[in-house]
Design a protein around this motif. Structure first.
Motif, mmCIF file in Angstrom:
data_model
loop_
_atom_site.group_PDB
_atom_site.id
_atom_site.type_symbol
_atom_site.label_atom_id
_atom_site.label_comp_id
_atom_site.label_asym_id
_atom_site.label_seq_id
_atom_site.Cartn_x
_atom_site.Cartn_y
_atom_site.Cartn_z
ATOM 1 N N THR A 136 0.837 -1.202 0.000
ATOM 2 C CA THR A 136 0.000 0.000 0.000
ATOM 3 C C THR A 136 0.871 1.250 0.000
ATOM 4 O OG1 THR A 136 -1.706 -1.191 1.205
ATOM 5 C CG2 THR A 136 -1.863 1.193 1.193
ATOM 6 N N ALA A 137 1.901 1.246 0.816
ATOM 7 C CA ALA A 137 2.802 2.397 0.874
ATOM 8 C C ALA A 137 3.511 2.584 -0.466
ATOM 9 C CB ALA A 137 3.822 2.212 1.992
ATOM 10 N N PHE A 138 3.956 1.483 -1.055
ATOM 11 C CA PHE A 138 4.614 1.554 -2.357
ATOM 12 C C PHE A 138 3.662 2.119 -3.405
ATOM 13 C CE2 PHE A 138 5.526 -0.326 -6.502
ATOM 14 C CZ PHE A 138 6.802 0.156 -6.708
ATOM 15 N N LEU A 139 2.423 1.654 -3.400
ATOM 16 C CA LEU A 139 1.424 2.127 -4.353
ATOM 17 C C LEU A 139 1.185 3.625 -4.196
ATOM 18 C CD1 LEU A 139 -0.674 1.500 -6.551
ATOM 19 C CD2 LEU A 139 -2.295 1.013 -4.726
ATOM 20 N N LEU A 140 1.064 4.080 -2.956
ATOM 21 C CA LEU A 140 0.845 5.507 -2.715
ATOM 22 C C LEU A 140 2.019 6.355 -3.201
ATOM 23 C CD1 LEU A 140 -0.848 5.390 0.784
ATOM 24 C CD2 LEU A 140 -1.919 5.948 -1.405
ATOM 25 N N VAL A 141 3.223 5.887 -2.973
ATOM 26 C CA VAL A 141 4.415 6.611 -3.433
ATOM 27 C C VAL A 141 4.450 6.627 -4.961
ATOM 28 C CG1 VAL A 141 6.940 6.543 -3.526
ATOM 29 C CG2 VAL A 141 5.762 6.203 -1.353
ATOM 30 N N ALA A 142 4.172 5.489 -5.574
ATOM 31 C CA ALA A 142 4.186 5.411 -7.035
ATOM 32 C C ALA A 142 3.136 6.330 -7.645
ATOM 33 C CB ALA A 142 3.956 3.969 -7.482
ATOM 34 N N LEU A 143 1.954 6.362 -7.065
ATOM 35 C CA LEU A 143 0.894 7.230 -7.568
ATOM 36 C C LEU A 143 1.260 8.700 -7.433
ATOM 37 C CD1 LEU A 143 -2.358 5.448 -6.359
ATOM 38 C CD2 LEU A 143 -1.602 5.789 -8.714
ATOM 39 N N SER A 144 1.825 9.070 -6.296
ATOM 40 C CA SER A 144 2.175 10.478 -6.123
ATOM 41 C C SER A 144 3.305 10.883 -7.060
ATOM 42 C CB SER A 144 2.510 10.827 -4.686
ATOM 43 O OG SER A 144 3.254 9.851 -4.067
ATOM 44 N N LEU A 145 4.247 9.999 -7.330
ATOM 45 C CA LEU A 145 5.306 10.300 -8.286
ATOM 46 C C LEU A 145 4.738 10.418 -9.696
ATOM 47 C CD1 LEU A 145 8.214 8.027 -7.029
ATOM 48 C CD2 LEU A 145 8.036 10.517 -6.854
ATOM 49 N N SER A 146 3.769 9.562 -10.023
ATOM 50 C CA SER A 146 3.132 9.619 -11.335
ATOM 51 C C SER A 146 2.410 10.945 -11.522
ATOM 52 C CB SER A 146 2.133 8.471 -11.512
ATOM 53 O OG SER A 146 2.790 7.246 -11.465
ATOM 54 N N TRP A 147 1.668 11.358 -10.512
ATOM 55 C CA TRP A 147 0.942 12.629 -10.603
ATOM 56 C C TRP A 147 1.905 13.805 -10.673
ATOM 57 C CZ3 TRP A 147 -3.677 13.142 -12.311
ATOM 58 C CH2 TRP A 147 -4.592 12.118 -12.142
ATOM 59 N N ALA A 148 3.008 13.704 -9.966
ATOM 60 C CA ALA A 148 4.001 14.779 -10.006
ATOM 61 C C ALA A 148 4.603 14.885 -11.405
ATOM 62 C CB ALA A 148 5.086 14.533 -8.970
ATOM 63 N N ALA A 149 4.885 13.750 -12.017
ATOM 64 C CA ALA A 149 5.438 13.757 -13.373
ATOM 65 C C ALA A 149 4.417 14.302 -14.357
ATOM 66 C CB ALA A 149 5.862 12.349 -13.769
ATOM 67 N N LEU A 150 3.160 13.957 -14.161
ATOM 68 C CA LEU A 150 2.089 14.431 -15.039
ATOM 69 C C LEU A 150 1.934 15.946 -14.927
ATOM 70 C CD1 LEU A 150 0.177 12.871 -16.906
ATOM 71 C CD2 LEU A 150 -1.536 13.021 -15.131
ATOM 72 N N LYS B 59 1.497 21.847 -24.506
ATOM 73 C CA LYS B 59 1.782 21.204 -25.798
ATOM 74 C C LYS B 59 1.948 19.694 -25.628
ATOM 75 C CE LYS B 59 4.915 21.563 -29.735
ATOM 76 N NZ LYS B 59 6.100 22.233 -30.277
ATOM 77 N N GLU B 60 2.653 19.282 -24.575
ATOM 78 C CA GLU B 60 2.851 17.857 -24.310
ATOM 79 C C GLU B 60 1.539 17.177 -23.949
ATOM 80 O OE1 GLU B 60 7.404 17.817 -22.606
ATOM 81 O OE2 GLU B 60 5.794 18.454 -21.275
ATOM 82 N N VAL B 61 0.705 17.852 -23.198
ATOM 83 C CA VAL B 61 -0.599 17.298 -22.828
ATOM 84 C C VAL B 61 -1.445 17.108 -24.074
ATOM 85 C CG1 VAL B 61 -2.752 17.753 -21.589
ATOM 86 C CG2 VAL B 61 -0.558 18.177 -20.469
ATOM 87 N N GLN B 62 -1.440 18.084 -24.975
ATOM 88 C CA GLN B 62 -2.206 17.960 -26.220
ATOM 89 C C GLN B 62 -1.684 16.802 -27.070
ATOM 90 O OE1 GLN B 62 -5.088 19.522 -27.011
ATOM 91 N NE2 GLN B 62 -4.888 20.264 -24.921
ATOM 92 N N ALA B 63 -0.377 16.601 -27.087
ATOM 93 C CA ALA B 63 0.208 15.477 -27.825
ATOM 94 C C ALA B 63 -0.230 14.149 -27.207
ATOM 95 C CB ALA B 63 1.730 15.588 -27.836
ATOM 96 N N ASP B 64 -0.280 14.081 -25.867
ATOM 97 C CA ASP B 64 -0.751 12.869 -25.186
ATOM 98 C C ASP B 64 -2.210 12.597 -25.521
ATOM 99 O OD1 ASP B 64 1.670 12.345 -23.991
ATOM 100 O OD2 ASP B 64 1.118 13.220 -22.048
ATOM 101 N N ILE B 65 -3.018 13.631 -25.555
ATOM 102 C CA ILE B 65 -4.436 13.485 -25.888
ATOM 103 C C ILE B 65 -4.575 12.923 -27.297
ATOM 104 C CG2 ILE B 65 -6.563 14.772 -26.384
ATOM 105 C CD1 ILE B 65 -5.701 16.665 -24.047
#
Length: 79
Positions: free
Chosen positions: A4-18, A24-30
């Motif tokens: 659970t702790a690993f998942l929470l850390v991974a999710l927060s890192l993912s959101w930080a990267a996002l 422009k990058e967001v539009q390319a992802d879309i």
């Protein structure tokens, strides 16, 4: 608990990267996600038409070249 702790850390890192992507990058992802969705829709139509799964998978791979990682265009089934 460690998972659970690993998942929470991974999710927060993912959101930080996002959050670091610019508009422009967001539009390319879309655009990339829409292209992948269209390729998957065509693969579904291919299967519905009665063609062999191998033939439809090959068409999906061709349509998704350069869009997603892996040979299944970002999706892999259990079978």
């Amino acid at each position: 608990m460690k998972k659970t702790a690993f998942l929470l850390v991974a999710l927060s890192l993912s959101w930080a990267a996002l959050a670091q992507h610019n508009a422009k990058e967001v539009q390319a992802d879309i655009a990339r996600h829409r292209a992948m969705a269209e390729a998957h829709e065509e693969a579904a139509k291919c299967l519905e038409s009665g063609k062999k799964p191998e033939q439809c998978a090959k068409a999906l791979q061709t349509a998704c070249k350069g869009l997603a990682l892996g040979k299944y265009c970002g999706m892999k089934h259990v079978h």
